[in-house]
Design a protein around this motif. Structure first.
Motif, PDB file in Angstrom:
ATOM      1  N   ASP A  84      68.961 -27.406  59.825  1.00 47.84           N
ATOM      2  CA  ASP A  84      68.669 -27.157  58.409  1.00 47.84           C
ATOM      3  C   ASP A  84      68.097 -28.382  57.688  1.00 47.84           C
ATOM      4  OD1 ASP A  84      69.265 -24.480  58.426  1.00 47.84           O
ATOM      5  OD2 ASP A  84      71.342 -24.758  57.789  1.00 47.84           O
ATOM      6  N   CYS A  85      67.453 -29.267  58.444  1.00 44.96           N
ATOM      7  CA  CYS A  85      66.777 -30.422  57.845  1.00 44.96           C
ATOM      8  C   CYS A  85      65.344 -30.009  57.508  1.00 44.96           C
ATOM      9  CB  CYS A  85      66.747 -31.602  58.803  1.00 44.96           C
ATOM     10  SG  CYS A  85      68.381 -32.282  59.130  1.00 44.96           S
ATOM     11  N   VAL A  86      64.882 -30.394  56.339  1.00 41.12           N
ATOM     12  CA  VAL A  86      63.530 -30.059  55.907  1.00 41.12           C
ATOM     13  C   VAL A  86      62.520 -30.847  56.733  1.00 41.12           C
ATOM     14  CG1 VAL A  86      61.897 -30.096  53.980  1.00 41.12           C
ATOM     15  CG2 VAL A  86      64.290 -29.498  53.574  1.00 41.12           C
ATOM     16  N   GLN A  87      61.639 -30.127  57.414  1.00 41.74           N
ATOM     17  CA  GLN A  87      60.574 -30.751  58.199  1.00 41.74           C
ATOM     18  C   GLN A  87      59.205 -30.488  57.585  1.00 41.74           C
ATOM     19  OE1 GLN A  87      61.259 -32.893  60.486  1.00 41.74           O
ATOM     20  NE2 GLN A  87      63.442 -32.439  60.500  1.00 41.74           N
ATOM     21  N   GLY A  88      59.165 -29.587  56.615  1.00 37.45           N
ATOM     22  CA  GLY A  88      57.917 -29.292  55.926  1.00 37.45           C
ATOM     23  C   GLY A  88      58.197 -28.426  54.713  1.00 37.45           C
ATOM     24  N   PHE A  89      57.174 -28.285  53.877  1.00 39.26           N
ATOM     25  CA  PHE A  89      57.338 -27.495  52.657  1.00 39.26           C
ATOM     26  C   PHE A  89      55.974 -27.060  52.147  1.00 39.26           C
ATOM     27  CE2 PHE A  89      57.466 -32.023  51.767  1.00 39.26           C
ATOM     28  CZ  PHE A  89      56.399 -32.176  50.890  1.00 39.26           C
ATOM     29  N   LEU A  90      55.991 -26.034  51.317  1.00 40.74           N
ATOM     30  CA  LEU A  90      54.796 -25.542  50.639  1.00 40.74           C
ATOM     31  C   LEU A  90      55.242 -24.974  49.306  1.00 40.74           C
ATOM     32  CD1 LEU A  90      51.828 -23.528  51.931  1.00 40.74           C
ATOM     33  CD2 LEU A  90      53.091 -22.671  49.982  1.00 40.74           C
ATOM     34  N   SER A  91      54.517 -25.345  48.263  1.00 38.98           N
ATOM     35  CA  SER A  91      54.786 -24.744  46.961  1.00 38.98           C
ATOM     36  C   SER A  91      53.464 -24.509  46.252  1.00 38.98           C
ATOM     37  CB  SER A  91      55.684 -25.649  46.104  1.00 38.98           C
ATOM     38  OG  SER A  91      55.035 -26.871  45.814  1.00 38.98           O
ATOM     39  N   GLY A  92      53.478 -23.588  45.334  1.00 42.12           N
ATOM     40  CA  GLY A  92      52.280 -23.289  44.571  1.00 42.12           C
ATOM     41  C   GLY A  92      52.593 -22.317  43.463  1.00 42.12           C
ATOM     42  N   GLN A  93      51.557 -21.997  42.687  1.00 37.97           N
ATOM     43  CA  GLN A  93      51.752 -21.124  41.540  1.00 37.97           C
ATOM     44  C   GLN A  93      50.462 -20.387  41.205  1.00 37.97           C
ATOM     45  OE1 GLN A  93      52.038 -24.588  41.258  1.00 37.97           O
ATOM     46  NE2 GLN A  93      49.859 -24.684  40.792  1.00 37.97           N
ATOM     47  N   GLN A  94      50.640 -19.361  40.422  1.00 41.50           N
ATOM     48  CA  GLN A  94      49.518 -18.578  39.939  1.00 41.50           C
ATOM     49  C   GLN A  94      48.649 -19.472  39.054  1.00 41.50           C
ATOM     50  OE1 GLN A  94      50.830 -15.164  37.782  1.00 41.50           O
ATOM     51  NE2 GLN A  94      48.825 -14.198  37.805  1.00 41.50           N
ATOM     52  N   GLU A  95      47.360 -19.530  39.367  1.00 40.96           N
ATOM     53  CA  GLU A  95      46.430 -20.350  38.582  1.00 40.96           C
ATOM     54  C   GLU A  95      45.805 -19.543  37.453  1.00 40.96           C
ATOM     55  OE1 GLU A  95      42.175 -22.360  39.579  1.00 40.96           O
ATOM     56  OE2 GLU A  95      43.835 -22.891  40.905  1.00 40.96           O
ATOM     57  N   ASP A  96      45.471 -18.311  37.745  1.00 37.70           N
ATOM     58  CA  ASP A  96      44.943 -17.376  36.761  1.00 37.70           C
ATOM     59  C   ASP A  96      45.301 -15.986  37.268  1.00 37.70           C
ATOM     60  OD1 ASP A  96      42.813 -16.381  38.506  1.00 37.70           O
ATOM     61  OD2 ASP A  96      41.636 -18.138  37.984  1.00 37.70           O
ATOM     62  N   PRO A  97      44.903 -14.906  36.597  1.00 40.97           N
ATOM     63  CA  PRO A  97      45.374 -13.583  37.019  1.00 40.97           C
ATOM     64  C   PRO A  97      45.063 -13.196  38.467  1.00 40.97           C
ATOM     65  CG  PRO A  97      44.493 -13.445  34.816  1.00 40.97           C
ATOM     66  CD  PRO A  97      44.183 -14.840  35.317  1.00 40.97           C
ATOM     67  N   ILE A  98      44.025 -13.767  39.081  1.00 44.03           N
ATOM     68  CA  ILE A  98      43.667 -13.367  40.447  1.00 44.03           C
ATOM     69  C   ILE A  98      43.718 -14.511  41.456  1.00 44.03           C
ATOM     70  CG2 ILE A  98      42.226 -11.464  39.655  1.00 44.03           C
ATOM     71  CD1 ILE A  98      39.762 -13.248  40.371  1.00 44.03           C
ATOM     72  N   THR A  99      44.132 -15.706  41.025  1.00 47.66           N
ATOM     73  CA  THR A  99      44.081 -16.888  41.882  1.00 47.66           C
ATOM     74  C   THR A  99      45.449 -17.522  42.028  1.00 47.66           C
ATOM     75  OG1 THR A  99      41.861 -17.336  41.034  1.00 47.66           O
ATOM     76  CG2 THR A  99      42.943 -19.116  42.229  1.00 47.66           C
ATOM     77  N   PHE A 100      45.796 -17.856  43.278  1.00 43.44           N
ATOM     78  CA  PHE A 100      47.018 -18.611  43.563  1.00 43.44           C
ATOM     79  C   PHE A 100      46.601 -20.008  43.984  1.00 43.44           C
ATOM     80  CE2 PHE A 100      50.596 -20.221  45.922  1.00 43.44           C
ATOM     81  CZ  PHE A 100      51.680 -19.756  45.183  1.00 43.44           C
ATOM     82  N   ASN A 101      47.220 -21.026  43.389  1.00 43.86           N
ATOM     83  CA  ASN A 101      46.941 -22.414  43.741  1.00 43.86           C
ATOM     84  C   ASN A 101      48.045 -22.964  44.622  1.00 43.86           C
ATOM     85  OD1 ASN A 101      47.499 -25.538  42.772  1.00 43.86           O
ATOM     86  ND2 ASN A 101      45.389 -25.065  43.265  1.00 43.86           N
ATOM     87  N   ILE A 102      47.662 -23.412  45.819  1.00 48.63           N
ATOM     88  CA  ILE A 102      48.616 -24.080  46.698  1.00 48.63           C
ATOM     89  C   ILE A 102      48.795 -25.481  46.141  1.00 48.63           C
ATOM     90  CG2 ILE A 102      49.047 -24.960  49.011  1.00 48.63           C
ATOM     91  CD1 ILE A 102      47.334 -22.628  50.063  1.00 48.63           C
ATOM     92  N   GLY A 103      49.993 -25.770  45.663  1.00 48.43           N
ATOM     93  CA  GLY A 103      50.242 -27.021  44.972  1.00 48.43           C
ATOM     94  C   GLY A 103      50.509 -28.189  45.884  1.00 48.43           C
ATOM     95  N   ARG A 104      51.574 -28.138  46.633  1.00 47.28           N
ATOM     96  CA  ARG A 104      51.934 -29.266  47.486  1.00 47.28           C
ATOM     97  C   ARG A 104      52.389 -28.728  48.834  1.00 47.28           C
ATOM     98  NH1 ARG A 104      55.243 -34.424  45.516  1.00 47.28           N
ATOM     99  NH2 ARG A 104      53.231 -35.413  45.634  1.00 47.28           N
ATOM    100  N   VAL A 105      51.811 -29.309  49.869  1.00 44.69           N
ATOM    101  CA  VAL A 105      52.161 -28.956  51.242  1.00 44.69           C
ATOM    102  C   VAL A 105      52.443 -30.255  51.971  1.00 44.69           C
ATOM    103  CG1 VAL A 105      51.358 -27.912  53.398  1.00 44.69           C
ATOM    104  CG2 VAL A 105      50.619 -26.965  51.205  1.00 44.69           C
ATOM    105  N   GLY A 106      53.498 -30.274  52.733  1.00 40.97           N
ATOM    106  CA  GLY A 106      53.803 -31.464  53.506  1.00 40.97           C
ATOM    107  C   GLY A 106      54.477 -31.101  54.811  1.00 40.97           C
ATOM    108  N   MET A 107      54.199 -31.895  55.832  1.00 43.23           N
ATOM    109  CA  MET A 107      54.800 -31.701  57.143  1.00 43.23           C
ATOM    110  C   MET A 107      55.208 -33.069  57.666  1.00 43.23           C
ATOM    111  SD  MET A 107      55.675 -29.470  59.441  1.00 43.23           S
ATOM    112  CE  MET A 107      54.835 -28.028  58.865  1.00 43.23           C
ATOM    113  N   MET A 108      56.442 -33.192  58.114  1.00 48.66           N
ATOM    114  CA  MET A 108      56.912 -34.460  58.670  1.00 48.66           C
ATOM    115  C   MET A 108      56.066 -34.800  59.900  1.00 48.66           C
ATOM    116  SD  MET A 108      59.217 -35.545  56.655  1.00 48.66           S
ATOM    117  CE  MET A 108      60.285 -36.702  57.481  1.00 48.66           C
ATOM    118  N   PRO A 109      55.846 -36.089  60.133  1.00 46.26           N
ATOM    119  CA  PRO A 109      54.944 -36.513  61.209  1.00 46.26           C
ATOM    120  C   PRO A 109      55.234 -35.905  62.580  1.00 46.26           C
ATOM    121  CG  PRO A 109      55.490 -38.377  59.825  1.00 46.26           C
ATOM    122  CD  PRO A 109      56.345 -37.222  59.348  1.00 46.26           C
ATOM    123  N   ASP A 110      56.500 -35.747  62.951  1.00 48.31           N
ATOM    124  CA  ASP A 110      56.829 -35.194  64.273  1.00 48.31           C
ATOM    125  C   ASP A 110      56.367 -33.758  64.472  1.00 48.31           C
ATOM    126  OD1 ASP A 110      57.995 -37.601  64.901  1.00 48.31           O
ATOM    127  OD2 ASP A 110      60.063 -36.888  64.719  1.00 48.31           O
TER     128      ASP A 110
END
Length: 191
Positions: A84-110
């Motif tokens: 249960d250790c975080v090795q990666g993540f993705l977050s984002g939000q609705q940018e406008d009525p038809i667009t989703f913006n991927i905000g932050r994505v990260g993956m640990m080096p391994d």
């Protein structure tokens, strides 16, 4: 806080596993819990991005805006290992009525270059099923790995942006439906 009514669609896609990596994908509905969960990973993955703090005098106004912002559709996912250790993540939000913006994505080096990008494909299908028409993301020009991954997935470079706290950003866009993709190709004379 749940900002949408997509529970049924989300359940079709997540939680799930990432074949071959030993990671599982978990949706994280609470923004503060998500921030705590990824804090150590962010420092490892993005040591060069300090951001620009808001002065104390302006924080009440920003807090009001954040409360409005939190009502938009948002997604937060953790990629967890068997401990249960975080090795990666993705977050984002609705940018406008038809667009989703991927905000932050990260993956640990391994876990980089081992197929973790497969999560992008799953996430793209999820957003398409929710009804989005397009996806955007922004990356520092020197952060070539996610740019290349997204270009391989069909994103195209829409332009550059300058941000006083994050520096230059390359903006990528993915049209989620063929008719929109063809319209973009014609409009931008990409063929």
């Amino acid at each position: 806080m749940i900002t949408d009514d997509f529970t049924d669609v989300r359940a079709k896609f997540f939680p799930g596993g990432m074949t071959g990596l030993g990671l599982r994908v978990q949706s994280c509905e609470d923004a503060e819990e998500y921030a705590r969960a990824i804090a150590a990973s962010v420092e490892t993955i993005f040591p060069h991005e300090p951001g620009l703090p808001v002065p104390i005098a302006r924080q009440p106004a920003v807090a009001r805006l954040k409360s409005i912002y939190r009502r938009m559709h948002q997604e937060r996912f953790l990629l967890l290992d068997e401990h249960d250790c975080v090795q990666g993540f993705l977050s984002g939000q609705q940018e406008d009525p038809i667009t989703f913006n991927i905000g932050r994505v990260g993956m640990m080096p391994d876990y980089r270059k081992r197929g973790a990008a497969s999560f992008y494909r799953l996430f793209i299908e999820y957003l398409r099923e929710l009804g989005y028409e397009r996806i955007t993301s922004h990356h520092h020009p020197h952060n070539t790995e996610p740019i290349i991954i997204q270009l391989k997935l069909g994103f195209f470079i829409e332009g550059m942006q300058l941000d006083e706290s994050l520096g230059p950003r390359v903006k990528l866009v993915l049209q989620l439906h063929e008719d929109r993709r063809q319209q973009a190709i014609e409009r931008f004379r990409l063929s």
